[in-house]
Design a protein around this motif. Structure first.
Motif, PDB file in Angstrom:
ATOM      1  N   PHE C 167     -79.533 -51.186  21.941  1.00 47.53           N
ATOM      2  CA  PHE C 167     -79.985 -52.490  22.366  1.00 47.53           C
ATOM      3  C   PHE C 167     -79.438 -52.759  23.758  1.00 47.53           C
ATOM      4  CE2 PHE C 167     -79.669 -57.210  22.271  1.00 47.53           C
ATOM      5  CZ  PHE C 167     -81.027 -57.436  22.267  1.00 47.53           C
ATOM      6  N   ALA C 168     -80.344 -53.109  24.692  1.00 45.90           N
ATOM      7  CA  ALA C 168     -79.930 -53.305  26.076  1.00 45.90           C
ATOM      8  C   ALA C 168     -79.014 -54.519  26.214  1.00 45.90           C
ATOM      9  CB  ALA C 168     -81.151 -53.469  26.968  1.00 45.90           C
ATOM     10  N   GLY C 169     -79.141 -55.477  25.299  1.00 48.44           N
ATOM     11  CA  GLY C 169     -78.325 -56.693  25.375  1.00 48.44           C
ATOM     12  C   GLY C 169     -79.079 -57.775  26.128  1.00 48.44           C
ATOM     13  N   TRP C 170     -78.954 -59.019  25.645  1.00 47.47           N
ATOM     14  CA  TRP C 170     -79.684 -60.119  26.274  1.00 47.47           C
ATOM     15  C   TRP C 170     -79.164 -60.372  27.676  1.00 47.47           C
ATOM     16  CZ3 TRP C 170     -84.127 -61.179  24.350  1.00 47.47           C
ATOM     17  CH2 TRP C 170     -84.352 -60.992  22.982  1.00 47.47           C
ATOM     18  N   GLU C 171     -77.891 -60.007  27.911  1.00 45.39           N
ATOM     19  CA  GLU C 171     -77.342 -60.262  29.249  1.00 45.39           C
ATOM     20  C   GLU C 171     -77.992 -59.340  30.285  1.00 45.39           C
ATOM     21  OE1 GLU C 171     -75.599 -59.350  26.646  1.00 45.39           O
ATOM     22  OE2 GLU C 171     -74.646 -57.418  27.054  1.00 45.39           O
ATOM     23  N   ALA C 172     -78.651 -58.262  29.814  1.00 47.07           N
ATOM     24  CA  ALA C 172     -79.352 -57.380  30.747  1.00 47.07           C
ATOM     25  C   ALA C 172     -80.688 -57.992  31.186  1.00 47.07           C
ATOM     26  CB  ALA C 172     -79.586 -56.009  30.108  1.00 47.07           C
ATOM     27  N   GLY C 173     -81.027 -59.127  30.616  1.00 54.82           N
ATOM     28  CA  GLY C 173     -82.293 -59.773  30.969  1.00 54.82           C
ATOM     29  C   GLY C 173     -83.252 -59.769  29.799  1.00 54.82           C
ATOM     30  N   PHE C 174     -84.219 -60.664  29.839  1.00 55.11           N
ATOM     31  CA  PHE C 174     -85.137 -60.816  28.726  1.00 55.11           C
ATOM     32  C   PHE C 174     -85.990 -59.576  28.505  1.00 55.11           C
ATOM     33  CE2 PHE C 174     -89.290 -62.204  27.048  1.00 55.11           C
ATOM     34  CZ  PHE C 174     -88.860 -62.741  25.848  1.00 55.11           C
ATOM     35  N   TRP C 175     -86.570 -59.065  29.594  1.00 55.89           N
ATOM     36  CA  TRP C 175     -87.514 -57.954  29.419  1.00 55.89           C
ATOM     37  C   TRP C 175     -86.862 -56.659  28.977  1.00 55.89           C
ATOM     38  CZ3 TRP C 175     -91.883 -59.582  28.172  1.00 55.89           C
ATOM     39  CH2 TRP C 175     -92.413 -60.754  28.734  1.00 55.89           C
ATOM     40  N   PRO C 176     -85.731 -56.256  29.592  1.00 59.32           N
ATOM     41  CA  PRO C 176     -85.084 -55.038  29.074  1.00 59.32           C
ATOM     42  C   PRO C 176     -84.723 -55.163  27.594  1.00 59.32           C
ATOM     43  CG  PRO C 176     -84.117 -55.665  31.166  1.00 59.32           C
ATOM     44  CD  PRO C 176     -85.040 -56.775  30.781  1.00 59.32           C
ATOM     45  N   ALA C 177     -84.260 -56.345  27.193  1.00 58.70           N
ATOM     46  CA  ALA C 177     -83.903 -56.539  25.784  1.00 58.70           C
ATOM     47  C   ALA C 177     -85.143 -56.416  24.905  1.00 58.70           C
ATOM     48  CB  ALA C 177     -83.251 -57.903  25.592  1.00 58.70           C
ATOM     49  N   MET C 178     -86.229 -57.056  25.338  1.00 58.63           N
ATOM     50  CA  MET C 178     -87.453 -56.980  24.555  1.00 58.63           C
ATOM     51  C   MET C 178     -87.966 -55.546  24.492  1.00 58.63           C
ATOM     52  SD  MET C 178     -88.157 -59.794  23.245  1.00 58.63           S
ATOM     53  CE  MET C 178     -89.878 -60.018  22.803  1.00 58.63           C
ATOM     54  N   LYS C 179     -87.788 -54.820  25.591  1.00 60.59           N
ATOM     55  CA  LYS C 179     -88.258 -53.438  25.612  1.00 60.59           C
ATOM     56  C   LYS C 179     -87.532 -52.612  24.550  1.00 60.59           C
ATOM     57  CE  LYS C 179     -89.017 -49.592  28.707  1.00 60.59           C
ATOM     58  NZ  LYS C 179     -88.528 -48.922  29.908  1.00 60.59           N
ATOM     59  N   SER C 180     -86.229 -52.839  24.430  1.00 63.29           N
ATOM     60  CA  SER C 180     -85.510 -52.035  23.432  1.00 63.29           C
ATOM     61  C   SER C 180     -85.851 -52.461  22.008  1.00 63.29           C
ATOM     62  CB  SER C 180     -83.998 -52.044  23.682  1.00 63.29           C
ATOM     63  OG  SER C 180     -83.520 -53.333  23.926  1.00 63.29           O
ATOM     64  N   LEU C 181     -86.467 -53.643  21.855  1.00 70.25           N
ATOM     65  CA  LEU C 181     -86.881 -54.055  20.511  1.00 70.25           C
ATOM     66  C   LEU C 181     -88.321 -53.669  20.200  1.00 70.25           C
ATOM     67  CD1 LEU C 181     -85.323 -57.640  20.183  1.00 70.25           C
ATOM     68  CD2 LEU C 181     -84.460 -55.496  19.275  1.00 70.25           C
ATOM     69  N   THR C 182     -89.025 -53.123  21.205  1.00 71.23           N
ATOM     70  CA  THR C 182     -90.459 -52.922  21.025  1.00 71.23           C
ATOM     71  C   THR C 182     -90.807 -51.880  19.954  1.00 71.23           C
ATOM     72  OG1 THR C 182     -90.911 -53.622  23.271  1.00 71.23           O
ATOM     73  CG2 THR C 182     -92.592 -52.294  22.197  1.00 71.23           C
ATOM     74  N   LEU C 183     -90.242 -50.674  20.070  1.00 71.47           N
ATOM     75  CA  LEU C 183     -90.580 -49.649  19.070  1.00 71.47           C
ATOM     76  C   LEU C 183     -90.155 -50.087  17.670  1.00 71.47           C
ATOM     77  CD1 LEU C 183     -89.887 -46.153  20.730  1.00 71.47           C
ATOM     78  CD2 LEU C 183     -92.039 -47.386  20.510  1.00 71.47           C
ATOM     79  N   PRO C 184     -88.925 -50.615  17.503  1.00 65.16           N
ATOM     80  CA  PRO C 184     -88.556 -51.085  16.162  1.00 65.16           C
ATOM     81  C   PRO C 184     -89.508 -52.170  15.653  1.00 65.16           C
ATOM     82  CG  PRO C 184     -86.629 -51.074  17.593  1.00 65.16           C
ATOM     83  CD  PRO C 184     -87.803 -50.701  18.444  1.00 65.16           C
ATOM     84  N   ALA C 185     -89.901 -53.076  16.540  1.00 67.78           N
ATOM     85  CA  ALA C 185     -90.776 -54.162  16.097  1.00 67.78           C
ATOM     86  C   ALA C 185     -92.132 -53.608  15.662  1.00 67.78           C
ATOM     87  CB  ALA C 185     -90.956 -55.189  17.209  1.00 67.78           C
ATOM     88  N   ILE C 186     -92.641 -52.623  16.385  1.00 67.61           N
ATOM     89  CA  ILE C 186     -93.922 -52.026  15.986  1.00 67.61           C
ATOM     90  C   ILE C 186     -93.789 -51.369  14.615  1.00 67.61           C
ATOM     91  CG2 ILE C 186     -95.645 -50.269  16.530  1.00 67.61           C
ATOM     92  CD1 ILE C 186     -95.068 -50.749  19.473  1.00 67.61           C
ATOM     93  N   ALA C 187     -92.686 -50.608  14.440  1.00 65.15           N
ATOM     94  CA  ALA C 187     -92.498 -49.926  13.159  1.00 65.15           C
ATOM     95  C   ALA C 187     -92.419 -50.921  12.011  1.00 65.15           C
ATOM     96  CB  ALA C 187     -91.227 -49.065  13.196  1.00 65.15           C
TER      97      ALA C 187
END
Lengths: 491, 273, 315
Positions: C167-187
């Motif tokens: 997890f990129a962490g929310w402090e890395a910004g909204f989009w990087p954090a969302m990106k790291s959640l994308t594949l898990p969210a799709i699954a």
């Protein structure tokens, strides 16, 4: 010093900016996360893997080759009777909170570790200490109740590091040591960050920031390495991926040895394992090479006794228990088990145990021994196998250095009770002559191999995967540690 | 008609895997308890149509024997759910509005409220990982499914004339439930049973994937996937075939369930179409 | 109505009480001594005893249960045995991953399911309908951890579009954090989307068969117009119920997916805590999840009763 120059050069490059400047931060992945950050009150090796030598230091310390080097104690004197150790401490050492480190801190740390209500996981290390005395600020005197040839070795353990009395309240979250790195941040379940200690008393490290990232799942570890999310994976858990890393020029693979004797532990008090013929039969039924190839994909050195092959006193006894199913069947028949028998095989989580267990179960089945496999979590394993001794067979790697002494403890979980061995072990503790010690050690190794106390499988190897530019990593693991003080990037 | 196409395709897939499981008792291409480390990680070939795993075992043989594990676990789990859930549902319907009904339905809600996978993990953590405990863990969550289904269907049956006639003739609620209600919910049970069966296969795969299902040396599809975790990046066949086996079996059962519903329960056909 | 709500409240409280007892007893019988786990192989008995005392593991069963429950009622979830930090803080930390992941998955699932379900319903019987229904059958049947593995293989290892986990962490910004959640969210979303699309379709077809739609069509509306103007709104009720139920499932259902992608969320915390015998964490998190599910069920019941008075008398 080359290292100093390098650090200075990189600092310069930073100010000039641009161009090919070497990185000064590193992300190191490991499998297990520390439960908390006090190395003096838990057995979890993960705590040492992060903090040992980086944040906390002891009087002595392990070097990469397993030898004992001066730590906070720069020199020492041992009295002729071996009962008094006088340590001279390094000067100008401060804890990360700014307070000075002196003999009172040493006394506090050691007394805390050996106290009645101590939660130290290796309390036995301090058993022979009778008293600790702060002679003056730089001098500490240890008085022993009996001579102990391994005192300096014991003091090098992560469980014997020097802690600050002022910080002890919060040590589990905010460790304050004397090391080259200070603790910065811990995102639980993810990572720990260390920063360079600019006031370090010793040689300054090249790295400014070290990130320890915890990736328990081997697949995730592989993916993180391939995606270059991490720079180093210490103790990479899936040896099957090593050829892929070796073939990839972006990475280097370092395979070192550990103190981990991986054994098929056998409940010596339980029938039919109380019969030495049965134990010998099992030893011949096991094909070590197949286990090393199948479970570890070739990593690991076969052993024939409970001793590390890289140790100078090691004797190669693998020939005594060569793979010979015919002989195994004959021995079983002699012992009255022509038709074999059934037993349990309880396996803790690491893959050497889970995979090795499946292979051993198949090999034992060939000679008529049926095993019922159950996979356990560590907590269950400790409860059932280690404490409860409710098992027939189990596989575990004994990673403590120089631990053949456990065979002298009849209440230890494999319940080997041999008066002969116990005498030898007592003689060894009292013996200080190196040659006689070697001879004794050889006899001890031979005895447990003859008695086939456990199935001796292989010495665990530790593979480290790193980016091609990383230098100065420890190759071997004489103790669980990732000493980052000498690590740097080469372009 | 699509109904029969579903039934045909579903039935065919189910038959293939059931047959594989049955045949495996008598014959498999290779013994799955024998390891051959020298022949490990072979890609598919004539000798090993689906390749070999990290211990040199034949993957086709393992999938055949694994089908046995999956099917057995799922069938018994659904059996537990039916054996306990159906009587509970019948009882709740017979005593509608009573304390018994309330207790049964609240109990159902309670079981539904527990995150099922989590409880399955806890059960196996307490009692040890094994196929039997996996069955129990999956079975528990099947109870409320059947109890609710049967209660709902039985409630409407209790208002029907033939039940009223039976009551007038002096039959007690137990006899009425057994003789008049139960036969009329069998179709529903067959359809729901098929769906639960497929969910059971998925649950078993998930449990053994996290190491809490059937233990080695008994092969199971979920554990084959778990074992393949670190190797499928260079040997994709290790993960593809067991995964496909799960997918196709579950798909087959779902299609068959849909097909059966259309066939057995004309009232539902309109809703589905 | 008030009586109905009160009645449901009583049974809600009762359910929570029973759940807490069940969870407590369950966790208590889990074999394995947390102190032994923490101290490892060479620990001595007196050291273990000292640690057990420190951890508060030595009271009677009843004392421990009551102190746990009373603490929970005041928002104090106890202190983790292993991390020595308040459990409430740990849960709050992990929540920042599990909750957004569940919401993300829910959003994806809805975004996929709505158009798919509506499209299939409007072209009922056509190739599009058959195709979509076929895909949903696949989506329901695919084991999500296997699907996750395949995605990692394709998108992380081969194409390197996403990182394979973490997890990129929310402090890395909204989009990087969302990106790291994308594949898990799709699954996580795929099976849910498939179920939702099927419910959407059949619910739409149901309402399309109702009399008032027939009337509307008789008045000259086309099938599509009838669908958009009248059927959709009425078809949403069962769909929203399913979404409500799926949300609590997604929070808990992330256990395996969080492990595949090594996201430091609630699911992973539960797994680690069970392995480390950190009972207090297990108890509290499971209790919280059960509480969430019971609460959602309660809200759904009430909402139903508001919409449809007939349901107030429990059928």
């Amino acid at each position: 010093m080359k290292l100093m120059k390098f650090a200075a050069a990189s600092a310069l490059a930073m100010t000039v900016a641009g161009g090919a400047l070497a990185k000064t931060d590193i992300t190191l992945a490991m499998q297990l996360e520390p439960p908390h950050l006090d190395p003096t009150s838990a057995a979890a090796g993960a705590i040492d893997s992060v903090l040992y030598s980086n944040v906390f230091e002891g009087l002595t310390r392990f070097a990469e080759d397993g030898s004992i080097q001066p730590g906070l104690a720069r020199s020492w004197e041992i009295s002729d009777d071996g009962l008094t150790y006088t340590f001279t401490l390094a000067e100008g050492v401060t804890f990360h909170d700014g307070t000075a480190m002196d003999s009172e801190d040493v006394k506090f740390s050691l007394d805390r570790a050996r106290a009645e209500d101590s939660a130290n996981a290796q309390k036995a290390l301090f058993d022979s200490i009778a008293s600790v005395e702060a002679v003056d600020a730089q001098t500490v005197k240890l008085t022993l109740s009996e001579p102990n040839g391994s005192m300096l070795f014991n003091l090098a353990w992560g469980d014997a590091v020097i802690v600050a009395p002022e910080s002890i309240e919060n040590i589990k979250q905010q460790p304050v040591g004397t090391g080259a790195f200070t603790f910065e941040d811990w995102v639980q379940g993810d990572s720990i960050t260390l920063k360079r200690n600019e006031d370090y008393w010793g040689e300054a490290p090249a790295l400014e920031e070290v990130n320890f990232k915890f990736i328990s799942d081997p697949t995730a570890g592989f993916a993180a390495m391939m995606a270059e999310d991490v720079d180093v994976f210490a103790g990479y858990p899936a040896p099957e991926n090593i050829p892929q890393f070796e073939a990839d020029p972006r990475f280097q693979v370092i395979v070192g040895n550990t103190e981990g004797e991986t054994i098929l532990s056998t409940n010596n008090k339980m029938s039919p394992f109380d019969n030495v013929k049965v134990r010998r039969a099992m030893a011949h039924a096991i094909d070590r090479q197949a286990i090393i190839d199948g479970a570890m994909f070739g990593l690991g050195t076969p052993i024939g006794t409970h001793f590390a092959p890289h140790h100078p006193d090691y004797v190669d006894l693998t020939g005594m228990s060569d793979y010979d199913p015919e002989k195994a069947r004959a021995l079983l028949a002699e012992a009255g088990f022509e038709d074999g028998f059934e037993t349990t095989l309880k396996l803790p989580p690491p893959s050497y145990a889970r995979r090795g267990g499946e292979i051993i179960a198949a090999q034992l089945r060939e000679v008529g021994i049926e095993t019922e496999i159950s996979n356990l979590e560590w907590a269950q394993w400790l409860e059932q196998v280690f404490k409860g001794k409710d098992y027939g067979l189990t596989i575990v790697s004994h990673t403590e250095p120089f631990d053949i002494g456990i065979y002298a403890r009849p209440d230890y979980y494999f319940q080997y009770d041999s008066a002969e061995f116990q005498e030898m072990n007592a003689a060894l503790s009292a013996e200080s002559d190196p040659e006689k010690r070697s001879a004794l050690l050889e006899d001890m190794q031979r005895l447990i191999a003859e008695d086939a106390v456990n199935g001796y499988l292989f010495q665990l190897a530790i593979p480290t995967i790193a980016k091609a530019g990383v230098r100065g990593l420890w190759e071997n693991a004489p103790t669980q540690a990732n000493d980052m003080t000498g690590v740097y990037w080469e372009e | 008609m699509r109904a029969s196409r579903n039934l045909w395709l579903g039935g065919l897939l189910t038959a293939v895997f059931s047959l594989a499981a049955v045949i495996s008792f008598a014959w498999v291409p290779y013994d799955v308890t024998k390891l051959d480390i020298g022949a490990k990680l072979l890609s598919p070939s004539w000798a090993h149509p689906l390749g070999t795993d990290h211990f040199g075992r034949d993957i086709l043989s393992m999938i055949m024997v694994g089908a046995r594990t999956s099917i057995a676990v799922a069938i018994v789990a659904v059996g537990i759910g039916m054996a306990l859930g159906v009587p509970l549902g019948l009882a709740a319907a017979a005593r509608k509005g009573s304390l018994l009904d309330e207790v049964i339905m609240r109990g159902n809600d309670l079981i539904f409220a527990f995150p099922s996978l989590l409880i399955a993990i806890m059960i196996t953590a307490v009692f040890g990982a094994s196929a039997v405990n996996a069955i129990i863990a999956i079975g528990i969550f099947n109870i409320p499914v059947f109890a609710r289904l049967v209660r709902g269907a039985a409630l409407s049956l209790w208002t029907r004339d033939f039940v009223l006639a039976a009551r007038v003739s002096g039959k007690g609620p137990v006899r009425i439930s057994a003789e008049h209600i139960l036969p009329n919910v069998t179709n529903l049970l067959i359809v729901q049973g098929t769906i639960q069966f497929s969910l059971g296969i998925l649950a078993e795969a998930a449990l053994s994937y996290v190491g809490l299902g059937a233990q080695p040396p008994l092969p199971s599809w979920g554990r084959m996937l778990a074992d393949a975790q670190t190797m499928f990046s260079f040997k994709p066949h290790l993960a593809i075939f067991p995964g496909l086996a799960i997918l196709l079996t579950v798909l087959g059962l779902n299609l068959m369930g849909d097909g059966l519903r259309d066939l057995l329960d004309p009232r539902l056909r309109r809703a589905q179409r | 109505m008030l009586r109905f709500v009160l009645g449901r409240l009583v049974s809600l409280t009762l359910s929570l009480f029973v759940a807490s007892v069940v969870i407590f007893l369950f966790v208590e019988v889990v074999p394995g001594d947390p102190a032994a786990y923490m101290l490892g192989l060479n620990a001595q008995e007196d050291t273990l005893e000292a640690l057990r005392e420190q951890l508060g593991l030595s009271g009677t069963l009843w004392e421990r249960y009551s102190s746990w429950i009373l603490g929970m009622l005041q928002g104090d979830f106890g202190t983790s045995y292993t991390y020595r930090t308040p459990v409430a803080e740990m849960i709050a930390d992990r929540m920042w991953i599990s909750l957004p992941l569940a919401l993300y998955a829910l959003a994806l699932s809805t975004l996929i399911a709505f158009p798919a379900g509506i499209w299939a319903a409007s072209k009922r019987g056509s190739l599009v309908d058959t195709g979509i229904m076929g895909l949903t059958q696949l989506g329901v049947a695919i084991p999500n951890f296997w699907f996750a593995m395949l995605m990692v293989l394709i998108f992380a290892i081969n194409l390197r579009w996403f990182s394979a986990g973490g997890f990129a962490g929310w402090e890395a910004g909204f989009w990087p954090a969302m990106k790291s959640l994308t594949l898990p969210a799709i699954a996580l979303a795929l099976p849910q989307a498939s179920i939702l699309a099927r419910v959407m379709r059949s619910s739409l077809l149901d309402t399309l068969g109702e009399d008032y739609i027939r009337t509307a069509r008789a008045k000259g509306l086309t099938r599509a117009q009838a669908l958009w103007r009248h059927a959709l709104r009425n078809a949403l009720i069962p769909v929203l119920t399913i979404i409500g139920l799926q949300f609590s499932f997604l929070i808990a259902g992330g256990i395996i997916i969080e492990n595949v992608f090594y996201l430091p969320g609630l699911g992973r915390m539960i797994f680690q805590s069970i392995a480390a015998r950190d009972l207090i964490v297990v108890e509290s998190v499971v209790m919280l999840l059960v509480f969430a599910v019971i609460l959602v069920n309660f809200a759904v019941d009430i909402a139903y009763a508001v919409v449809d008075p007939r349901l107030r008398v429990r059928a």
